[in-house]
Design a protein around this motif. Structure first.
Motif, PDB file in Angstrom:
ATOM      1  N   TRP A 286       0.820  -1.208   0.000  1.00 12.53           N
ATOM      2  CA  TRP A 286       0.000   0.000   0.000  1.00 12.53           C
ATOM      3  C   TRP A 286       0.854   1.259   0.000  1.00 12.53           C
ATOM      4  CZ3 TRP A 286       0.469   3.691   3.695  1.00 12.53           C
ATOM      5  CH2 TRP A 286       1.085   3.339   4.901  1.00 12.53           C
ATOM      6  N   ARG A 287       2.069   1.180   0.537  1.00 15.54           N
ATOM      7  CA  ARG A 287       2.936   2.358   0.572  1.00 15.54           C
ATOM      8  C   ARG A 287       3.291   2.849  -0.832  1.00 15.54           C
ATOM      9  NH1 ARG A 287       4.758  -1.012   4.470  1.00 15.54           N
ATOM     10  NH2 ARG A 287       6.300  -1.918   3.030  1.00 15.54           N
ATOM     11  N   ALA A 288       3.312   1.927  -1.797  1.00 12.49           N
ATOM     12  CA  ALA A 288       3.631   2.328  -3.167  1.00 12.49           C
ATOM     13  C   ALA A 288       2.558   3.248  -3.744  1.00 12.49           C
ATOM     14  CB  ALA A 288       3.794   1.096  -4.048  1.00 12.49           C
ATOM     15  N   LEU A 289       1.341   3.200  -3.179  1.00 18.61           N
ATOM     16  CA  LEU A 289       0.277   4.085  -3.649  1.00 18.61           C
ATOM     17  C   LEU A 289       0.577   5.544  -3.314  1.00 18.61           C
ATOM     18  CD1 LEU A 289      -2.928   2.048  -2.707  1.00 18.61           C
ATOM     19  CD2 LEU A 289      -1.645   2.046  -4.852  1.00 18.61           C
ATOM     20  N   LEU A 290       1.449   5.768  -2.328  1.00 19.80           N
ATOM     21  CA  LEU A 290       1.797   7.147  -1.973  1.00 19.80           C
ATOM     22  C   LEU A 290       2.507   7.853  -3.117  1.00 19.80           C
ATOM     23  CD1 LEU A 290       3.073   6.575   1.675  1.00 19.80           C
ATOM     24  CD2 LEU A 290       0.816   7.388   0.943  1.00 19.80           C
ATOM     25  N   ALA A 291       3.092   7.082  -4.017  1.00 20.60           N
ATOM     26  CA  ALA A 291       3.769   7.688  -5.165  1.00 20.60           C
ATOM     27  C   ALA A 291       2.779   8.417  -6.066  1.00 20.60           C
ATOM     28  CB  ALA A 291       4.508   6.614  -5.963  1.00 20.60           C
ATOM     29  N   ILE A 292       1.511   7.996  -6.065  1.00 17.01           N
ATOM     30  CA  ILE A 292       0.523   8.604  -6.974  1.00 17.01           C
ATOM     31  C   ILE A 292       0.257  10.060  -6.597  1.00 17.01           C
ATOM     32  CG2 ILE A 292      -1.844   8.444  -7.839  1.00 17.01           C
ATOM     33  CD1 ILE A 292      -1.657   5.418  -7.441  1.00 17.01           C
ATOM     34  N   PRO A 293      -0.209  10.370  -5.366  1.00 14.44           N
ATOM     35  CA  PRO A 293      -0.381  11.790  -5.029  1.00 14.44           C
ATOM     36  C   PRO A 293       0.943  12.531  -4.994  1.00 14.44           C
ATOM     37  CG  PRO A 293      -0.669  10.425  -3.073  1.00 14.44           C
ATOM     38  CD  PRO A 293      -0.611   9.490  -4.248  1.00 14.44           C
ATOM     39  N   GLY A 294       2.034  11.820  -4.664  1.00 15.73           N
ATOM     40  CA  GLY A 294       3.329  12.487  -4.637  1.00 15.73           C
ATOM     41  C   GLY A 294       3.715  13.028  -6.001  1.00 15.73           C
TER      42      GLY A 294
END
Length: 417
Positions: free
Chosen positions: A179-187
């Protein structure tokens, strides 16, 4: 392959002289405004309803000795080629060392909707779709953070990237993707706002652009072959729109939870099926969809058909026929169906403080989006495609795997030394 790619580009160049209503009424006015207000420094003004990454590309054009119409379309054609490249890579994971990847890439390049979207219409759908399909490719290669970056780039260009978000939910629930990889999207989305912020654009406006887009149209369908074509023209859009959004959310949530509860081992085939199903199901069920919003589905159903040709060969055909016939109503509108004057009301130059308040498009096209027999037939074709994708995905997830079976990691021919 090189000769056919050159032919695909040549087909688009032949269509370059066509000026669509969207180009004359919107994109050209954005180009003129940026050019008249100092290039990149114009981004501090509120003059367009697209997110800033696409406006960066338009701003870059104003510094080049390229005509606006040709430059806009060249951007889209370049991303057509990028889209075909990622289609090639995804299909090569399934069929390494065979002719299938090349054929899939060429089919996508020559799809009538893909060719006219860039060469004739000058739209930007290939931009977000290229990054979206790239994200699917890196998911299959088990590179979650790179996939998150690509999904973020897709979302930064257009909101329609959310049609792939159910896939991300499935990937996280099945632990294929942390799930942490999803942070790349808003980033990535926020990072791409930085140049506009440095130019003087207010942060609030940059963060609210998609929220404004969602409230821009009140019609149930804007020439999209969706489920709303089956409703009568007198249907109360104000009541049905929130119901349609809620039902879509429940359907998507139910499908995602069904995958999780099935405890089936996720495979490359399953991932491609979920991506294609999501891309065709969401614009079919969501209200206020344009005819172009099935663009990602047109591409992903081609990929899905190469993964399971016997069961899905007909789906991209149905999606393409329904979408392209809907395109023709916009590319070649009947007399009087489009406004004759510039919708900005300012001869192509919106006021620096924001978009003008009057909306002549809504007034002059009030009856343009009413359901017709033609569009109900197109919606029926799309419905068959949706049912076929959902049923095939359901059957694939119901397949029994031997105890302890584990899928061989996918590797394409280009990665094998």
């Amino acid at each position: 392959m090189a000769a056919m790619t050159a032919l695909a580009v040549a087909v688009r160049v032949v269509m370059f002289d066509h000026e669509s209503f969207d180009y004359k009424g919107f994109v050209k006015s954005w180009y003129d405004f940026i050019s008249a207000h100092g290039g990149f420094s114009a981004l501090k003004y509120d003059f367009a309803n697209y997110n800033v990454p696409y406006l960066y590309l338009i701003a870059g054009l104003t510094y080049l000795p390229v005509p606006a119409l040709a430059g806009i379309k060249i951007i889209s054609v370049v991303f057509d080629l990028a889209l075909a490249y990622f289609v090639y890579r995804v299909v090569a994971l399934r069929h390494p060392g065979r002719w299938s990847p090349q054929l899939a890439a060429l089919i996508v390049l020559f799809l009538p909707t893909v060719a006219t979207n860039s060469g004739m219409w000058g739209q930007a759908d290939s931009l977000y779709s290229a990054f979206g399909v790239g994200g699917v490719y890196f998911v299959l290669r088990r590179r979650p953070w790179v996939a998150g970056v690509f999904f973020g780039l897709s979302l930064a260009f257009k909101l329609q990237a959310v049609f792939l978000f159910p896939l991300l939910v499935v990937l996280v629930l099945t632990k294929w993707m942390p799930w942490r990889a999803l942070l790349a999207i808003p980033g990535v989305v926020l990072l791409l706002d930085v140049p506009a912020l440095l130019a003087g654009a207010p942060l609030g406006r940059l963060l609210s652009v998609y929220g404004q887009q969602m409230g821009e149209y009140s019609e149930l369908s804007l020439l999209a072959p969706s489920i709303y074509q089956f409703l009568p023209a007198s249907a109360d859009a104000a009541v049905i729109r929130p119901i349609g959004v809620a039902v879509t959310g429940l359907v998507v949530l139910g499908l995602c939870l069904g995958v999780r509860l099935s405890r089936v081992r996720l495979t490359a085939v399953n991932i491609v099926l979920v991506a294609a199903t999501s891309a065709v199901l969401m614009p079919f069920l969501l209200p206020s969809m344009h005819e172009r919003y099935f663009y990602l589905a047109e591409v992903l159903t081609v990929i899905a058909a190469f993964y399971l040709p016997r069961r899905l060969w007909h789906v991209p055909v149905l999606v393409q026929v329904a979408s392209f016939l809907a395109y023709l109503n916009v590319l070649f509108p009947s007399a009087g169906s489009m406004p004759s004057e510039d919708p900005s009301g300012m001869d192509g130059f919106p006021p620096p403080g924001g978009l003008s308040e009057p909306d002549p498009i809504a007034d002059l096209m009030a009856n343009q989006f009413a359901p017709t027999l033609e569009f109900r037939i197109l919606a029926a074709l799309m419905a068959v495609a949706v049912v076929s994708m959902v049923w095939t995905t359901f059957r694939e997830f119901r397949r029994d795997f031997p105890p302890g079976a584990q899928e061989t990691p996918t590797r394409d021919a280009l990665s094998v030394r």
